[in-house]
Scaffold this active site. Structure first.
Site, PDB file in Angstrom:
ATOM      1  N   HIS A  52       0.815  -1.218   0.000  1.00 19.60           N
ATOM      2  CA  HIS A  52       0.000   0.000   0.000  1.00 19.60           C
ATOM      3  C   HIS A  52       0.850   1.270   0.000  1.00 19.60           C
ATOM      4  O   HIS A  52       0.500   2.269  -0.627  1.00 19.60           O
ATOM      5  CB  HIS A  52      -0.991  -0.042   1.170  1.00 19.60           C
ATOM      6  CG  HIS A  52      -2.014  -1.127   1.005  1.00 19.60           C
ATOM      7  ND1 HIS A  52      -2.032  -2.271   1.778  1.00 19.60           N
ATOM      8  CD2 HIS A  52      -3.012  -1.273   0.094  1.00 19.60           C
ATOM      9  CE1 HIS A  52      -3.007  -3.066   1.366  1.00 19.60           C
ATOM     10  NE2 HIS A  52      -3.608  -2.506   0.340  1.00 19.60           N
ATOM     11  N   ASP A  66      -6.392   0.261  -7.680  1.00 18.76           N
ATOM     12  CA  ASP A  66      -6.034  -0.830  -6.760  1.00 18.76           C
ATOM     13  C   ASP A  66      -7.086  -1.925  -6.887  1.00 18.76           C
ATOM     14  O   ASP A  66      -7.792  -2.271  -5.926  1.00 18.76           O
ATOM     15  CB  ASP A  66      -5.955  -0.301  -5.325  1.00 18.76           C
ATOM     16  CG  ASP A  66      -5.488  -1.382  -4.368  1.00 18.76           C
ATOM     17  OD1 ASP A  66      -5.748  -1.246  -3.144  1.00 18.76           O
ATOM     18  OD2 ASP A  66      -4.892  -2.384  -4.828  1.00 18.76           O
ATOM     19  N   PRO A  90     -13.872  -9.294 -12.084  1.00 11.86           N
ATOM     20  CA  PRO A  90     -14.572  -8.048 -12.445  1.00 11.86           C
ATOM     21  C   PRO A  90     -13.631  -6.907 -12.857  1.00 11.86           C
ATOM     22  O   PRO A  90     -14.100  -5.819 -13.173  1.00 11.86           O
ATOM     23  CB  PRO A  90     -15.293  -7.691 -11.144  1.00 11.86           C
ATOM     24  CG  PRO A  90     -14.465  -8.284 -10.059  1.00 11.86           C
ATOM     25  CD  PRO A  90     -13.788  -9.498 -10.624  1.00 11.86           C
TER      26      PRO A  90
HETATM   27  N1  SAM Z   1      -4.176  -5.229  -3.083  1.00 11.63           N
HETATM   28  C1  SAM Z   1      -4.958  -6.089  -3.917  1.00 11.63           C
HETATM   29  C2  SAM Z   1      -4.153  -6.609  -5.077  1.00 11.63           C
HETATM   30  O1  SAM Z   1      -3.021  -6.233  -5.230  1.00 11.63           O
HETATM   31  O2  SAM Z   1      -4.660  -7.432  -5.807  1.00 11.63           O
HETATM   32  C3  SAM Z   1      -6.195  -5.382  -4.408  1.00 11.63           C
HETATM   33  C4  SAM Z   1      -6.924  -4.651  -3.326  1.00 11.63           C
HETATM   34  S1  SAM Z   1      -8.605  -4.698  -3.251  1.00 11.63           S
HETATM   35  C5  SAM Z   1      -9.036  -6.082  -2.340  1.00 11.63           C
HETATM   36  C6  SAM Z   1      -9.165  -5.057  -4.878  1.00 11.63           C
HETATM   37  C7  SAM Z   1     -10.549  -4.466  -5.018  1.00 11.63           C
HETATM   38  O3  SAM Z   1     -10.866  -4.260  -6.406  1.00 11.63           O
HETATM   39  C8  SAM Z   1     -11.679  -5.360  -4.478  1.00 11.63           C
HETATM   40  O4  SAM Z   1     -12.260  -4.735  -3.343  1.00 11.63           O
HETATM   41  C9  SAM Z   1     -12.670  -5.490  -5.646  1.00 11.63           C
HETATM   42  O5  SAM Z   1     -14.016  -5.463  -5.216  1.00 11.63           O
HETATM   43  C10 SAM Z   1     -12.290  -4.270  -6.477  1.00 11.63           C
HETATM   44  N2  SAM Z   1     -12.671  -4.300  -7.892  1.00 11.63           N
HETATM   45  C11 SAM Z   1     -12.470  -5.310  -8.771  1.00 11.63           C
HETATM   46  N3  SAM Z   1     -12.967  -4.963  -9.980  1.00 11.63           N
HETATM   47  C12 SAM Z   1     -13.473  -3.688  -9.862  1.00 11.63           C
HETATM   48  C13 SAM Z   1     -14.125  -2.788 -10.756  1.00 11.63           C
HETATM   49  N4  SAM Z   1     -14.367  -3.123 -12.044  1.00 11.63           N
HETATM   50  N5  SAM Z   1     -14.495  -1.566 -10.288  1.00 11.63           N
HETATM   51  C14 SAM Z   1     -14.259  -1.223  -8.992  1.00 11.63           C
HETATM   52  N6  SAM Z   1     -13.662  -2.044  -8.083  1.00 11.63           N
HETATM   53  C15 SAM Z   1     -13.274  -3.272  -8.531  1.00 11.63           C
END
Ligand code: SAM
Length: 305
Positions: free
Chosen positions: A68, A162, A171
């Site tokens: 982060h 992120d 997604p």
């Molecule tokens: N630190 C992690 C990594 O390196 O893979 C990622 C952090 S966070 C958990 C990833 C976030 O992306 C999730 O909360 C997921 O719901 C979100 N996410 C995935 N696809 C997305 C989209 N199209 N729009 C917004 N958020 C999305």
């Protein structure tokens, strides 16, 4: 240090059909499936409380600060006065935590597609978000980041991506394409900066190089840095695309001045005195990028296994 018996329950994270990492589980705090992804919150024996989405460790208590800090600070310190920041993804609230450390920031809008994941993180990952969702400068919107960006009026200083890794059934795959970066570019101010997690520098070198080259088709300046994240058993890359400010020409003294002036406080990994050196990629990676000609498009996104 070790009790005699190996763990009986494991998280197995596949990097390819031929390699995987295994993490001993101490206890499961939550397990279920949301509208978008499979979610596990587990206490791992060596990494503490961890969030796993679709079988991929997102972050763990022991070393989430590495990911982060290195996602946020090289990009925000490069910008001379980041006030309006858009964060897409970042469900745990830890990226939001790091962005809010900059006292120049007046507004952070966080757009995450999965409200259930955010609620689970708010409940189980207190040590990650540390109340950042309640900061008066922060606004959480539930929705698809690309749809949000298409509709809104723009004017961002920095866009932080992120989101989960680009996997076929996930997604986030259309948030790593040329068409998406063109939308993002149009929503950034004239001297705006975009930064994205760009998968593992070495385990997914092809995907990383494709993301790097794709950004190069849309932005004049593209730089990448990386940091080894033990919970990912990999060096993770963060790619910065900039319309005006080159991260690599921000001198150490200037980076240190900005960190001090902004009252950023506790940093455990990002070191402003090292700032310009973070962007020197290893020779074999530079050569791989130069040889790569793949561009991620909506009709042919970049994926990892
Ligand atoms: N630190 C992690 C990594 O390196 O893979 C990622 C952090 S966070 C958990 C990833 C976030 O992306 C999730 O909360 C997921 O719901 C979100 N996410 C995935 N696809 C997305 C989209 N199209 N729009 C917004 N958020 C999305």
């Amino acid at each position: 240090m070790y009790d005699s018996k190996p763990s009986t329950h494991w998280i197995i994270e596949w990097q390819s059909p031929y390699s995987a990492s295994m993490f001993g589980i101490k206890r499961i705090l939550f397990s279920g499936r949301t509208k978008y992804q499979e979610v596990i919150v587990a206490e791992l024996r060596e990494y503490g409380i961890s969030l796993i989405l679709d079988g991929k460790i997102q972050s763990s208590e022991r070393d989430e600060f590495i990911y982060h800090e290195m996602l946020v600070h090289p990009a925000l310190v490069t910008h001379p006065n980041p006030e309006r920041v858009l964060l897409i993804g970042g469900g745990e609230g830890a990226t939001l935590r790091e962005i809010l450390k900059h006292n120049t920031v007046k507004e952070v809008v966080m757009v995450d597609i999965d409200e259930e994941v955010v609620d689970i993180c708010k409940k189980y990952l207190e040590s990650f978000h540390r109340g950042s969702f309640n900061d008066p400068r922060a606004k959480l919107i539930i929705g698809d980041g690309r749809e949000f960006l298409k509709r809104e009026e723009g004017g961002w200083d920095v866009i932080v991506l992120d989101v989960t890794d680009p996997i076929e059934e996930g997604p986030s795959k259309l948030l790593y394409t040329k068409e998406f970066y063109e939308i993002a570019n149009s929503k950034l101010k004239e001297d705006g900066i975009l930064v994205t997690q760009s998968t593992s520098l070495t385990q997914n070198m092809d995907t990383f190089a494709t993301i790097f080259r794709t950004l190069g088709k849309v932005f004049p300046i593209v730089r990448a840095t990386s940091a080894f994240v033990p919970a990912y058993t990999a060096d993770w890359s963060f790619t910065i695309a900039s319309k005006e400010h080159d991260p690599q020409v921000v001198r150490s003294e200037e980076a240190e001045r900005r960190v001090n002036e902004r009252g950023i406080g506790d940093l455990k990994y990002y070191d402003p005195s090292f700032h310009p050196y973070y962007f020197h990629l290893p020779k074999f990676v530079r050569e791989y990028i130069n040889k790569s000609d793949k561009i991620a498009l909506d009709k042919a996104p970049a994926f990892i296994y």
